[in-house]
Design a protein around this motif. Sequence first.
Motif, PDB file in Angstrom:
ATOM      1  N   LEU A  44     -83.942 -48.068  34.453  1.00  0.00           N
ATOM      2  CA  LEU A  44     -83.501 -49.398  34.073  1.00  0.00           C
ATOM      3  C   LEU A  44     -83.659 -50.315  35.273  1.00  0.00           C
ATOM      4  N   THR A  69     -85.901 -48.966  27.200  1.00  0.00           N
ATOM      5  CA  THR A  69     -87.051 -49.648  27.803  1.00  0.00           C
ATOM      6  C   THR A  69     -88.252 -49.793  26.874  1.00  0.00           C
ATOM      7  N   THR A  70     -88.287 -49.040  25.791  1.00  0.00           N
ATOM      8  CA  THR A  70     -89.426 -49.153  24.868  1.00  0.00           C
ATOM      9  C   THR A  70     -89.141 -50.048  23.662  1.00  0.00           C
ATOM     10  N   GLN A  71     -87.978 -50.688  23.632  1.00  0.00           N
ATOM     11  CA  GLN A  71     -87.670 -51.617  22.542  1.00  0.00           C
ATOM     12  C   GLN A  71     -88.558 -52.850  22.666  1.00  0.00           C
ATOM     13  N   ARG A  73     -89.813 -56.430  23.379  1.00  0.00           N
ATOM     14  CA  ARG A  73     -89.324 -57.382  24.366  1.00  0.00           C
ATOM     15  C   ARG A  73     -88.922 -58.712  23.729  1.00  0.00           C
ATOM     16  N   TRP A  80     -79.488 -57.613  20.918  1.00  0.00           N
ATOM     17  CA  TRP A  80     -78.875 -56.577  21.735  1.00  0.00           C
ATOM     18  C   TRP A  80     -77.395 -56.421  21.440  1.00  0.00           C
ATOM     19  N   LEU A 107     -79.112 -56.423  28.799  1.00  0.00           N
ATOM     20  CA  LEU A 107     -80.286 -55.992  28.031  1.00  0.00           C
ATOM     21  C   LEU A 107     -81.113 -57.191  27.560  1.00  0.00           C
ATOM     22  N   ASN A 110     -83.180 -58.593  30.451  1.00  0.00           N
ATOM     23  CA  ASN A 110     -84.172 -57.717  31.075  1.00  0.00           C
ATOM     24  C   ASN A 110     -85.102 -56.992  30.106  1.00  0.00           C
ATOM     25  N   TYR A 111     -84.756 -56.996  28.837  1.00  0.00           N
ATOM     26  CA  TYR A 111     -85.576 -56.279  27.872  1.00  0.00           C
ATOM     27  C   TYR A 111     -85.755 -57.111  26.638  1.00  0.00           C
TER      28      TYR A 111
END
Length: 111
Positions: A44, A69-71, A73, A80, A107, A110-111
């Motif tokens: 992360l 991390t693979t969700q 973007r 989230w 989240l 950053n994602y």
Amino acid sequence: MTTMTNKPTGVIAALAIVALAGGLTTAALAKPVSFTLPPESSTLKNTGEPGFARTEQVCVTCHSRDYITTQPRGKGKAFWAAEVSKMVTVYAAPVLEPDRAAIAEYLAANY
């Protein structure tokens, strides 16, 4: 007068006991299963914000970092927040109420 005969209740009880004993014997003979998890393949983003620490401590106790991390973007805070809520209500994730918003904000940023 016609009488109907039923199976004696003793026979039924005996069959139930045999079935139960067979199941318990099978359970008693089962060997523990052990396996080695593969190494973590992602990390992360350490932003130093409180949400990072809580996400790292709480979320990865149930699933890998890859799941985060693979969700897709850029889904935003509402996405989230809903994911965190789902993890708590559906999967009983141990996320305390005060931590939920911080995790969702981290989240989302950053994602």
